[in-house]
Design a protein around this motif. Sequence first.
Motif, PDB file in Angstrom:
ATOM      1  N   ARG A   1       1.260 -11.396 -11.831  1.00  0.00           N
ATOM      2  CA  ARG A   1       0.605 -11.443 -10.526  1.00  0.00           C
ATOM      3  C   ARG A   1       1.613 -11.806  -9.426  1.00  0.00           C
ATOM      4  O   ARG A   1       1.601 -11.232  -8.348  1.00  0.00           O
ATOM      5  N   CYS A   2       2.511 -12.735  -9.708  1.00  0.00           N
ATOM      6  CA  CYS A   2       3.544 -13.121  -8.737  1.00  0.00           C
ATOM      7  C   CYS A   2       4.510 -11.966  -8.468  1.00  0.00           C
ATOM      8  O   CYS A   2       4.897 -11.726  -7.323  1.00  0.00           O
ATOM      9  N   VAL A   3       4.877 -11.259  -9.524  1.00  0.00           N
ATOM     10  CA  VAL A   3       5.781 -10.118  -9.365  1.00  0.00           C
ATOM     11  C   VAL A   3       5.115  -9.026  -8.533  1.00  0.00           C
ATOM     12  O   VAL A   3       5.723  -8.450  -7.631  1.00  0.00           O
ATOM     13  N   CYS A   4       3.855  -8.741  -8.828  1.00  0.00           N
ATOM     14  CA  CYS A   4       3.121  -7.721  -8.063  1.00  0.00           C
ATOM     15  C   CYS A   4       2.968  -8.127  -6.597  1.00  0.00           C
ATOM     16  O   CYS A   4       3.101  -7.300  -5.695  1.00  0.00           O
ATOM     17  N   ALA A   5       2.697  -9.397  -6.353  1.00  0.00           N
ATOM     18  CA  ALA A   5       2.566  -9.882  -4.979  1.00  0.00           C
ATOM     19  C   ALA A   5       3.897  -9.777  -4.236  1.00  0.00           C
ATOM     20  O   ALA A   5       3.931  -9.368  -3.068  1.00  0.00           O
TER      21      ALA A   5
ATOM     22  N   LEU B   1       6.335  -7.677  -4.896  1.00  0.00           N
ATOM     23  CA  LEU B   1       6.590  -6.256  -4.680  1.00  0.00           C
ATOM     24  C   LEU B   1       5.751  -5.718  -3.524  1.00  0.00           C
ATOM     25  O   LEU B   1       6.255  -4.969  -2.678  1.00  0.00           O
ATOM     26  N   ALA B   2       4.478  -6.083  -3.476  1.00  0.00           N
ATOM     27  CA  ALA B   2       3.610  -5.648  -2.382  1.00  0.00           C
ATOM     28  C   ALA B   2       4.117  -6.171  -1.042  1.00  0.00           C
ATOM     29  O   ALA B   2       4.109  -5.450  -0.034  1.00  0.00           O
ATOM     30  N   LEU B   3       4.594  -7.407  -1.012  1.00  0.00           N
ATOM     31  CA  LEU B   3       5.145  -7.975   0.212  1.00  0.00           C
ATOM     32  C   LEU B   3       6.408  -7.225   0.643  1.00  0.00           C
ATOM     33  O   LEU B   3       6.585  -6.925   1.825  1.00  0.00           O
ATOM     34  N   ALA B   4       7.266  -6.896  -0.314  1.00  0.00           N
ATOM     35  CA  ALA B   4       8.493  -6.154   0.004  1.00  0.00           C
ATOM     36  C   ALA B   4       8.168  -4.777   0.576  1.00  0.00           C
ATOM     37  O   ALA B   4       8.792  -4.328   1.547  1.00  0.00           O
ATOM     38  N   VAL B   5       7.198  -4.100   0.008  1.00  0.00           N
ATOM     39  CA  VAL B   5       6.792  -2.782   0.510  1.00  0.00           C
ATOM     40  C   VAL B   5       6.207  -2.915   1.913  1.00  0.00           C
ATOM     41  O   VAL B   5       6.532  -2.123   2.811  1.00  0.00           O
ATOM     42  N   ALA B   6       5.348  -3.913   2.124  1.00  0.00           N
ATOM     43  CA  ALA B   6       4.740  -4.110   3.446  1.00  0.00           C
ATOM     44  C   ALA B   6       5.795  -4.430   4.496  1.00  0.00           C
ATOM     45  O   ALA B   6       5.759  -3.885   5.604  1.00  0.00           O
ATOM     46  N   VAL B   7       6.747  -5.271   4.160  1.00  0.00           N
ATOM     47  CA  VAL B   7       7.821  -5.613   5.106  1.00  0.00           C
ATOM     48  C   VAL B   7       8.650  -4.386   5.438  1.00  0.00           C
ATOM     49  O   VAL B   7       9.022  -4.155   6.589  1.00  0.00           O
TER      50      VAL B   7
END
Length: 123
Positions: A4-8, A10-16
């Motif tokens: 869950r931390c890894v997915c979060a 990754l999602a943050l990196a994509v959003a940024v």
Amino acid sequence: EHLRCVCAALALAVAVTWVGAAGLCALEGDAELEAMGHTAAMQARLRAELAPETYHDLVAGGWWTEVAPESGAGRAWSMVDWASAKRPLLFAFTLSSTVGYGNAPLRTDAGRLFATLFSAIAI
């Protein structure tokens, strides 16, 4: 929990990356269009003044990139479609990941300031 931390992350990196690319498009889009106009005029002048074989050799040898809407090189920075969004997304990703290929020059002071602040936050 770890997944869950890894997915979060990754999602943050994509959003940024998307936010950075959108900001760069907003600040650099008009300057990029102007630069493309100058490049297209130079391309037309070279095509008219050089022998066709010489011009073809320049393009084939990588000395010159054709500026055409159907190629990625001929598109201004925009988030309208995938073909035009690739350049700002790549720039934002390389900037935030500290790879920094330097493949797209920023043409405005506002774009340079945004890129500096974006990299400080993203890194």
